[in-house]
Design a protein around this motif. Structure first.
Motif, PDB file in Angstrom:
ATOM      1  N   GLN A   1      42.335  68.163  19.238  1.00  0.00           N
ATOM      2  CA  GLN A   1      41.857  68.709  17.977  1.00  0.00           C
ATOM      3  C   GLN A   1      42.479  67.955  16.801  1.00  0.00           C
ATOM      4  OE1 GLN A   1      39.518  71.229  17.492  1.00  0.00           O
ATOM      5  NE2 GLN A   1      39.206  70.967  19.694  1.00  0.00           N
ATOM      6  N   VAL A   2      41.657  67.651  15.788  1.00  0.00           N
ATOM      7  CA  VAL A   2      42.146  67.023  14.572  1.00  0.00           C
ATOM      8  C   VAL A   2      42.629  68.125  13.639  1.00  0.00           C
ATOM      9  CG1 VAL A   2      41.525  65.636  12.557  1.00  0.00           C
ATOM     10  CG2 VAL A   2      40.600  65.050  14.807  1.00  0.00           C
ATOM     11  N   ARG A   3      43.945  68.165  13.414  1.00  0.00           N
ATOM     12  CA  ARG A   3      44.509  69.223  12.580  1.00  0.00           C
ATOM     13  C   ARG A   3      45.746  68.695  11.860  1.00  0.00           C
ATOM     14  NH1 ARG A   3      45.670  71.434  17.785  1.00  0.00           N
ATOM     15  NH2 ARG A   3      44.285  73.190  17.344  1.00  0.00           N
ATOM     16  N   GLY A   4      46.311  69.540  11.014  1.00  0.00           N
ATOM     17  CA  GLY A   4      47.526  69.170  10.298  1.00  0.00           C
ATOM     18  C   GLY A   4      47.233  68.772   8.869  1.00  0.00           C
TER      19      GLY A   4
ATOM     20  N   HIS B   1      36.102  68.456  10.599  1.00  0.00           N
ATOM     21  CA  HIS B   1      37.404  68.851  11.150  1.00  0.00           C
ATOM     22  C   HIS B   1      38.022  69.935  10.271  1.00  0.00           C
ATOM     23  CE1 HIS B   1      37.067  65.389  13.814  1.00  0.00           C
ATOM     24  NE2 HIS B   1      36.835  64.629  12.754  1.00  0.00           N
ATOM     25  N   PRO B   2      37.559  71.162  10.382  1.00  0.00           N
ATOM     26  CA  PRO B   2      38.001  72.230   9.478  1.00  0.00           C
ATOM     27  C   PRO B   2      39.471  72.608   9.608  1.00  0.00           C
ATOM     28  CG  PRO B   2      36.610  73.096  11.253  1.00  0.00           C
ATOM     29  CD  PRO B   2      36.502  71.615  11.326  1.00  0.00           C
ATOM     30  N   GLN B   3      40.141  72.213  10.694  1.00  0.00           N
ATOM     31  CA  GLN B   3      41.556  72.527  10.838  1.00  0.00           C
ATOM     32  C   GLN B   3      42.465  71.505  10.154  1.00  0.00           C
ATOM     33  OE1 GLN B   3      42.886  74.129  14.756  1.00  0.00           O
ATOM     34  NE2 GLN B   3      40.831  73.584  15.451  1.00  0.00           N
ATOM     35  N   LEU B   4      41.870  70.462   9.574  1.00  0.00           N
ATOM     36  CA  LEU B   4      42.640  69.417   8.912  1.00  0.00           C
ATOM     37  C   LEU B   4      42.710  69.681   7.415  1.00  0.00           C
ATOM     38  CD1 LEU B   4      43.988  66.538   9.135  1.00  0.00           C
ATOM     39  CD2 LEU B   4      41.744  65.637   8.486  1.00  0.00           C
ATOM     40  N   ARG B   5      43.878  69.418   6.818  1.00  0.00           N
ATOM     41  CA  ARG B   5      44.045  69.462   5.373  1.00  0.00           C
ATOM     42  C   ARG B   5      44.331  68.047   4.878  1.00  0.00           C
ATOM     43  NH1 ARG B   5      48.658  72.120   3.756  1.00  0.00           N
ATOM     44  NH2 ARG B   5      49.544  71.876   5.832  1.00  0.00           N
ATOM     45  N   VAL B   6      43.686  67.663   3.784  1.00  0.00           N
ATOM     46  CA  VAL B   6      43.883  66.340   3.191  1.00  0.00           C
ATOM     47  C   VAL B   6      44.349  66.517   1.753  1.00  0.00           C
ATOM     48  CG1 VAL B   6      42.834  64.136   2.561  1.00  0.00           C
ATOM     49  CG2 VAL B   6      42.103  65.306   4.653  1.00  0.00           C
ATOM     50  N   ASP B   7      45.470  65.876   1.425  1.00  0.00           N
ATOM     51  CA  ASP B   7      46.020  65.910   0.079  1.00  0.00           C
ATOM     52  C   ASP B   7      45.789  64.537  -0.547  1.00  0.00           C
ATOM     53  OD1 ASP B   7      47.423  66.342  -2.235  1.00  0.00           O
ATOM     54  OD2 ASP B   7      49.412  66.221  -1.326  1.00  0.00           O
ATOM     55  N   LEU B   8      44.857  64.458  -1.509  1.00  0.00           N
ATOM     56  CA  LEU B   8      44.537  63.198  -2.164  1.00  0.00           C
ATOM     57  C   LEU B   8      45.485  62.970  -3.338  1.00  0.00           C
ATOM     58  CD1 LEU B   8      40.623  63.196  -2.293  1.00  0.00           C
ATOM     59  CD2 LEU B   8      42.108  61.832  -0.820  1.00  0.00           C
ATOM     60  N   GLN B   9      46.138  61.815  -3.346  1.00  0.00           N
ATOM     61  CA  GLN B   9      47.038  61.427  -4.428  1.00  0.00           C
ATOM     62  C   GLN B   9      46.413  60.226  -5.142  1.00  0.00           C
ATOM     63  OE1 GLN B   9      50.209  62.993  -5.131  1.00  0.00           O
ATOM     64  NE2 GLN B   9      49.247  64.516  -3.806  1.00  0.00           N
ATOM     65  N   LEU B  10      45.826  60.465  -6.311  1.00  0.00           N
ATOM     66  CA  LEU B  10      45.117  59.415  -7.033  1.00  0.00           C
ATOM     67  C   LEU B  10      45.946  58.908  -8.207  1.00  0.00           C
ATOM     68  CD1 LEU B  10      41.501  60.918  -7.120  1.00  0.00           C
ATOM     69  CD2 LEU B  10      42.591  59.527  -5.345  1.00  0.00           C
ATOM     70  N   GLY B  11      45.962  57.609  -8.378  1.00  0.00           N
ATOM     71  CA  GLY B  11      46.698  56.986  -9.472  1.00  0.00           C
ATOM     72  C   GLY B  11      46.551  55.489  -9.374  1.00  0.00           C
ATOM     73  N   ASP B  12      47.031  54.797 -10.381  1.00  0.00           N
ATOM     74  CA  ASP B  12      46.835  53.353 -10.425  1.00  0.00           C
ATOM     75  C   ASP B  12      48.132  52.569 -10.303  1.00  0.00           C
ATOM     76  OD1 ASP B  12      43.851  52.957 -10.895  1.00  0.00           O
ATOM     77  OD2 ASP B  12      44.365  54.523 -12.321  1.00  0.00           O
ATOM     78  N   ARG B  13      49.090  53.148  -9.582  1.00  0.00           N
ATOM     79  CA  ARG B  13      50.305  52.421  -9.238  1.00  0.00           C
ATOM     80  C   ARG B  13      50.381  52.324  -7.715  1.00  0.00           C
ATOM     81  NH1 ARG B  13      54.488  55.660  -7.411  1.00  0.00           N
ATOM     82  NH2 ARG B  13      54.077  57.894  -7.536  1.00  0.00           N
ATOM     83  N   ALA B  14      51.061  51.307  -7.234  1.00  0.00           N
ATOM     84  CA  ALA B  14      51.234  51.126  -5.793  1.00  0.00           C
ATOM     85  C   ALA B  14      52.374  52.026  -5.311  1.00  0.00           C
ATOM     86  CB  ALA B  14      51.530  49.671  -5.462  1.00  0.00           C
TER      87      ALA B  14
ATOM     88  N   LEU C   1      53.265  56.137  17.357  1.00  0.00           N
ATOM     89  CA  LEU C   1      52.871  57.543  17.374  1.00  0.00           C
ATOM     90  C   LEU C   1      51.873  57.857  16.269  1.00  0.00           C
ATOM     91  CD1 LEU C   1      56.210  59.452  18.162  1.00  0.00           C
ATOM     92  CD2 LEU C   1      54.246  59.180  19.655  1.00  0.00           C
ATOM     93  N   LEU C   2      50.836  57.032  16.144  1.00  0.00           N
ATOM     94  CA  LEU C   2      49.829  57.249  15.113  1.00  0.00           C
ATOM     95  C   LEU C   2      49.117  58.573  15.376  1.00  0.00           C
ATOM     96  CD1 LEU C   2      48.778  55.585  12.689  1.00  0.00           C
ATOM     97  CD2 LEU C   2      46.881  54.875  14.150  1.00  0.00           C
ATOM     98  N   PRO C   3      49.182  59.527  14.431  1.00  0.00           N
ATOM     99  CA  PRO C   3      48.582  60.840  14.671  1.00  0.00           C
ATOM    100  C   PRO C   3      47.078  60.746  14.910  1.00  0.00           C
ATOM    101  CG  PRO C   3      50.025  60.888  12.745  1.00  0.00           C
ATOM    102  CD  PRO C   3      49.863  59.458  13.130  1.00  0.00           C
ATOM    103  N   LEU C   4      46.583  61.681  15.708  1.00  0.00           N
ATOM    104  CA  LEU C   4      45.150  61.721  15.987  1.00  0.00           C
ATOM    105  C   LEU C   4      44.355  61.860  14.697  1.00  0.00           C
ATOM    106  CD1 LEU C   4      42.759  61.938  17.952  1.00  0.00           C
ATOM    107  CD2 LEU C   4      43.218  64.398  18.095  1.00  0.00           C
TER     108      LEU C   4
END
Length: 309
Positions: free
Chosen positions: A89-92, A118-131, A275-278
């Protein structure tokens, strides 16, 4: 005391330099943030932070402890990811960083579609123009537009990023359209204040020209310069993922189509293959499938047909 949570709270306070900002990010009250940090200090028997009315700084012990805490948090993430892959399952939680313009124009919609699958997954988008520093800021995936990706990161090239020279019909009615790269020197050009501000590079076959440009508006973010171009402020060099649909709708005109600005690569970068997460593997595969191919979805030749000057 939940020591893992205390380490996370301490790491956020150290990163942001503020108890209040850390509480906002973690959805935690400021008194609770203070309590976690104080209990971690009591457990370790050292003072980790120096507090003042203006700022929070790390002590020497705090600096050493921060590196260890980040290692522990990374290990905990790997343990959770490894356990989560057992049932397929894709989660986390995935923290994804990208430029503001790409996030608004492309990534937000792509992540929304991926999240529906994948409704069990949460994605936090961090947008900006710096590396951003992926390790220090605990970013799982960064989307960067460059021809020189960080050699210390693992990466996959998703697709090309082409650019267009564009201007609004209202601007061209007043000032005319450039017929050659040299003509750009006599126009108002909307430039980027963080790179390439006064020089644009254009190619036609094996020929390359560097043009000195100037204007009364510059900026550090592509979307703002696009808005200025649509309003008739001047000629802009814009990524096609932003400009193509404005051209197809007649709000902008593509100029000097035989001259191509430098083509950059859109890369998906992450800290390690280990250990790249699923969830991360799945998002990478999704982005490759969605954006890959000879042309990314926004580079539709028919959208530009008949809209050049």
């Amino acid at each position: 005391m939940d020591r893992l949570t205390a380490m996370q709270v301490f790491a956020e306070v150290a990163q942001l330099g503020s108890f209040t900002a850390a509480g906002d990010k973690l959805d935690m009250s400021r008194p609770m943030v203070t309590r976690y940090v104080e209990e971690l200090e009591q457990w370790l028997g050292v003072r980790l932070l120096q507090r003042s009315t203006r700022k929070v700084t790390l002590t020497d012990a705090g600096l050493a402890c921060l590196a260890r805490c980040r290692q522990m948090l990374e290990l905990a993430d790997e343990v959770r990811a490894d356990a989560g892959q057992r049932d397929g399952q894709v989660r986390g939680l995935l923290r994804v960083a990208a430029s503001t313009s790409f996030g608004l124009a492309v990534l937000g919609g792509a992540v929304a579609e991926f999240g529906e699958r994948h409704p069990q997954l949460r994605v936090d988008l961090q947008l900006g123009d710096r590396a951003v520093n992926l390790i220090e800021e605990r970013i799982d995936l960064a989307i960067r537009i460059t021809n020189e990706p960080d050699p210390g990161l693992v990466g996959r090239r998703l697709c090309d990023c082409r650019s267009l020279l564009v201007a609004a019909p209202s601007y061209l009615a007043r000032h005319g359209a450039p017929q050659s790269p040299e003509d750009l020197e006599r126009h108002r050009c909307l430039s980027y204040s963080n790179f390439g501000r006064s020089e644009w590079k254009l190619k036609r076959g094996g020929e390359e020209q560097k043009v000195r440009v100037s204007g009364n508006i510059s900026g550090n973010e592509a979307s703002a310069l696009l808005s200025a171009a649509v309003a008739g402020a001047g000629i802009a060099m814009q990524p096609s993922y932003l400009a193509a649909h404005h051209v197809s709708r007649g709000e902008l005109v593509a100029l000097l189509p035989e001259w191509q600005p430098t083509v950059l690569g859109i890369h998906a970068l992450y800290p390690s293959r280990r250990l790249l997460p699923l969830a991360l593997r799945s998002l990478l595969d999704f982005l490759v499938d969605r954006l890959g191919g000879p042309l990314p979805p926004w580079d539709i030749p028919s959208a530009l047909a008949g809209r050049t000057a």
